[in-house]
Scaffold this active site. Structure first.
Site, PDB file in Angstrom:
ATOM      1  N   GLY A  76     -20.852 -39.458 -41.932  1.00  0.00           N
ATOM      2  CA  GLY A  76     -22.061 -39.216 -42.708  1.00  0.00           C
ATOM      3  C   GLY A  76     -22.987 -40.404 -42.622  1.00  0.00           C
ATOM      4  O   GLY A  76     -22.593 -41.514 -42.975  1.00  0.00           O
ATOM      5  N   ASN A 114     -15.194 -35.383 -50.496  1.00  0.00           N
ATOM      6  CA  ASN A 114     -15.408 -34.881 -49.136  1.00  0.00           C
ATOM      7  C   ASN A 114     -15.006 -33.413 -49.129  1.00  0.00           C
ATOM      8  O   ASN A 114     -13.872 -33.091 -49.485  1.00  0.00           O
ATOM      9  CB  ASN A 114     -14.546 -35.678 -48.139  1.00  0.00           C
ATOM     10  CG  ASN A 114     -14.623 -35.143 -46.714  1.00  0.00           C
ATOM     11  OD1 ASN A 114     -13.704 -35.336 -45.938  1.00  0.00           O
ATOM     12  ND2 ASN A 114     -15.696 -34.482 -46.350  1.00  0.00           N
ATOM     13  N   GLY A 115     -15.923 -32.552 -48.742  1.00  0.00           N
ATOM     14  CA  GLY A 115     -15.610 -31.128 -48.699  1.00  0.00           C
ATOM     15  C   GLY A 115     -16.756 -30.309 -49.245  1.00  0.00           C
ATOM     16  O   GLY A 115     -17.884 -30.800 -49.359  1.00  0.00           O
ATOM     17  N   CYS A 123     -18.947 -35.727 -45.118  1.00  0.00           N
ATOM     18  CA  CYS A 123     -18.723 -36.934 -45.907  1.00  0.00           C
ATOM     19  C   CYS A 123     -17.452 -37.673 -45.516  1.00  0.00           C
ATOM     20  O   CYS A 123     -16.562 -37.117 -44.879  1.00  0.00           O
ATOM     21  CB  CYS A 123     -18.562 -36.593 -47.379  1.00  0.00           C
ATOM     22  SG  CYS A 123     -19.951 -35.716 -48.068  1.00  0.00           S
ATOM     23  N   TYR A 156     -13.416 -32.846 -32.920  1.00  0.00           N
ATOM     24  CA  TYR A 156     -14.670 -33.579 -32.905  1.00  0.00           C
ATOM     25  C   TYR A 156     -14.872 -34.553 -34.054  1.00  0.00           C
ATOM     26  O   TYR A 156     -15.344 -35.670 -33.854  1.00  0.00           O
ATOM     27  CB  TYR A 156     -15.833 -32.564 -32.879  1.00  0.00           C
ATOM     28  CG  TYR A 156     -17.200 -33.169 -33.050  1.00  0.00           C
ATOM     29  CD1 TYR A 156     -17.746 -33.993 -32.074  1.00  0.00           C
ATOM     30  CD2 TYR A 156     -17.944 -32.932 -34.199  1.00  0.00           C
ATOM     31  CE1 TYR A 156     -19.008 -34.560 -32.244  1.00  0.00           C
ATOM     32  CE2 TYR A 156     -19.207 -33.493 -34.365  1.00  0.00           C
ATOM     33  CZ  TYR A 156     -19.728 -34.308 -33.384  1.00  0.00           C
ATOM     34  OH  TYR A 156     -20.955 -34.863 -33.554  1.00  0.00           O
TER      35      TYR A 156
END
Ligand code: SF4
Length: 485
Positions: free
Chosen positions: A42, A117-118, A16, A257
């Site tokens: 995402g 996010n997570g 996310c 990445y």
């Protein structure tokens, strides 16, 4: 539908990205721009919620930001000076509109919208307890657990309820929460997932990455620190740290990445770190060859670093079409297998008869590497040497990154020799874990740990993994029962 991206089904996916604006007349439009810049984090769904001083407004949609949030009517329907948004790649919770964020809840203390996010690594355990106490869940998202913990907290103010909720959860979370009073942004005590703060004409902005600040013309102020809650109310910005201090462990894969190369993560340029990883690879794993060729797009900075360090020319041996979407209507069974070449094709005139070094960011299942090596051989490459800008991915991630179960990771099944055979390369090497730390400007891992989360390479998880361990326990119990019976 036919997948035209041969390299996307076998990469790790960030789950996310979040973005929030407090104090701008163009709040929702800025969030749409910010989410656009975070699209790589995402691509399955996106959503924006705004607050107009009286009411919350939300628009959530499956698919990309472009096409859903670049329409005037959508942005006009999100009025107000505060807005929060989210782009999603689901790993926990099914892909359904009810799981698309921001999630909204109406409490006696006032409504709030949350973007996360997570991944919460004890969400299932907490959920079971909440359901037992009467909570009714609307989604399968782990983020909804936070909402129910807030709703059932005995504290009086929303802020105290949030802190109470956060103290019960384990795992990784960068949250942006919009309330009628303002905005709360926070990062878990280990800072596993990123969150930065910026300013634009007096508005306060929060984003997963600095690139999202850049695109909307905001200036980068600072990172939200691990364990910090930043509270915005009107023009007042204050910070509290309600958790016991811990040594941070940000996800090392952000530099390898996930983050865009034009972002600054921590205080480091992601592009510069990726080039340094490539240079380190060239030092650790040299090989005689004619060209260094990146696997587009994520392998490009590391390939430049490898080429500069080795003195071997950098060339584009795989050409990517920018006019093909992620999927393409299948033109007929007989040409189905050709679909992959629509997006990436070998530059035959360059490759034929040459010894090449392919540089990629990681190997997950290995199926992608196998296809790329074959693509190079079909184009006439004399030798194909694969160099990977991360150590072997041997363990799954439980902190918001989509990794296959461990049994499907190529590096969990084979040593490097076995992996080389699997992908049919002439040679294969990975940067060492110490080499990766060196590229990040650190001493050896053993000298500086704990410094990053590098669990997908080392298995050294920085938190307890309650849900995972519970499942393992149930599995063991089932095995025992089977044996007894
Ligand atoms: S396990 Fe790997 S991908 Fe997940 S947070 Fe840690 S380093 Fe990042």
């Amino acid at each position: 539908m036919l997948t035209t991206h041969p390299f996307e089904d076998d990469t790790l996916h960030e789950e996310c990205g979040v973005f929030g604006v407090s104090g701008s007349d163009s709040a929702a439009a800025l969030v749409a721009l910010g989410l656009h810049a975070l699209q790589h984090r995402g691509q399955e769904a996106a959503g924006i919620s705004s607050f107009d001083g009286h009411h919350f407004h939300t628009h959530r949609a499956m698919g990309h930001v472009a096409g859903n949030f670049d329409r005037d009517d959508v942005i006009r329907a999100l009025p107000g000076t505060s807005a929060v948004g989210h782009v999603r790649y689901s790993t926990t919770g099914e892909t359904a509109l009810r799981n698309v964020q921001p999630l909204y809840a109406d409490l006696s203390t006032g409504g709030f919208a949350v973007a996360h996010n997570g991944n919460i690594s004890n969400a299932m355990k907490l959920r079971r307890e909440l359901v037992r106490r009467g909570s009714i869940f609307q989604s399968t998202s782990d983020t909804e657990t936070i909402i129910h913990l807030v709703a059932t907290s005995n504290y009086r103010t929303l802020l105290d309820r949030f802190i109470d909720a956060l103290k019960q959860i384990e795992g990784a979370y960068s949250l942006v929460v919009m309330t009628p009073e303002g905005m709360i942004a926070c990062r878990d005590p280990l800072g596993i997932r990123p969150l930065v703060m910026g300013k634009l004409d007096g508005a306060v902005i929060f984003a997963s990455e600095t690139v999202a600040l850049d695109v909307c013309g905001a200036t980068f102020e600072r990172q939200v620190e691990p364990g910090e809650l930043v509270i915005v109310q009107g023009t007042e910005v204050r910070s509290i740290r309600p958790f016991a201090p811990m040594a941070p462990r940000p996800c090392i894969f952000e530099w390898v990445y996930f983050s865009r190369p034009d972002s600054i993560a921590g205080d480091q340029s992601v592009y510069t770190v990726r080039k340094a990883i490539g240079a380190q690879l060239a030092i650790e794993s040299p090989v005689e060859a004619d060209y260094v060729i990146p696997v587009p797009d994520s392998g490009v900075p590391a390939a430049i670093g490898y080429a500069q360090e080795s003195g071997i020319p950098f060339e584009l041996g795989i050409i990517r079409s920018h006019y093909v979407g992620r999927t393409f209507i299948q033109p007929g069974d007989k040409v189905r297998h050709l679909g992959v070449k629509l997006k990436h094709n070998a530059n035959r005139a360059l490759i034929e008869g040459k010894r090449i070094i392919l540089v990629d960011d990681s190997i997950v299942r290995g199926t992608t590497s196998l296809k790329i090596v074959q693509m190079m051989r079909d184009a006439g490459a004399a030798e194909v040497h694969m160099r990977i800008a991360s150590p072997p991915t041997r363990h799954s991630c439980f902190y918001g990154v989509d990794t296959p179960e461990r049994a499907k990771l190529l590096a969990a099944k084979h040593d490097v020799g076995g992996m080389t055979d699997f992908i049919h390369a002439d040679s294969l090497s990975f940067v060492s874990i110490d080499g990766l730390y060196k590229a990040l400007g650190e001493a050896k891992r053993a000298d500086v740990r704990p410094k990053y989360c590098d669990a997908c390479f080392t298995g050294d998880y920085p938190t307890t993994l309650t849900d995972h361990d519970d499942v393992a326990e149930v599995d063991q119990f089932a095995m025992l029962e089977e044996r007894v019976n």
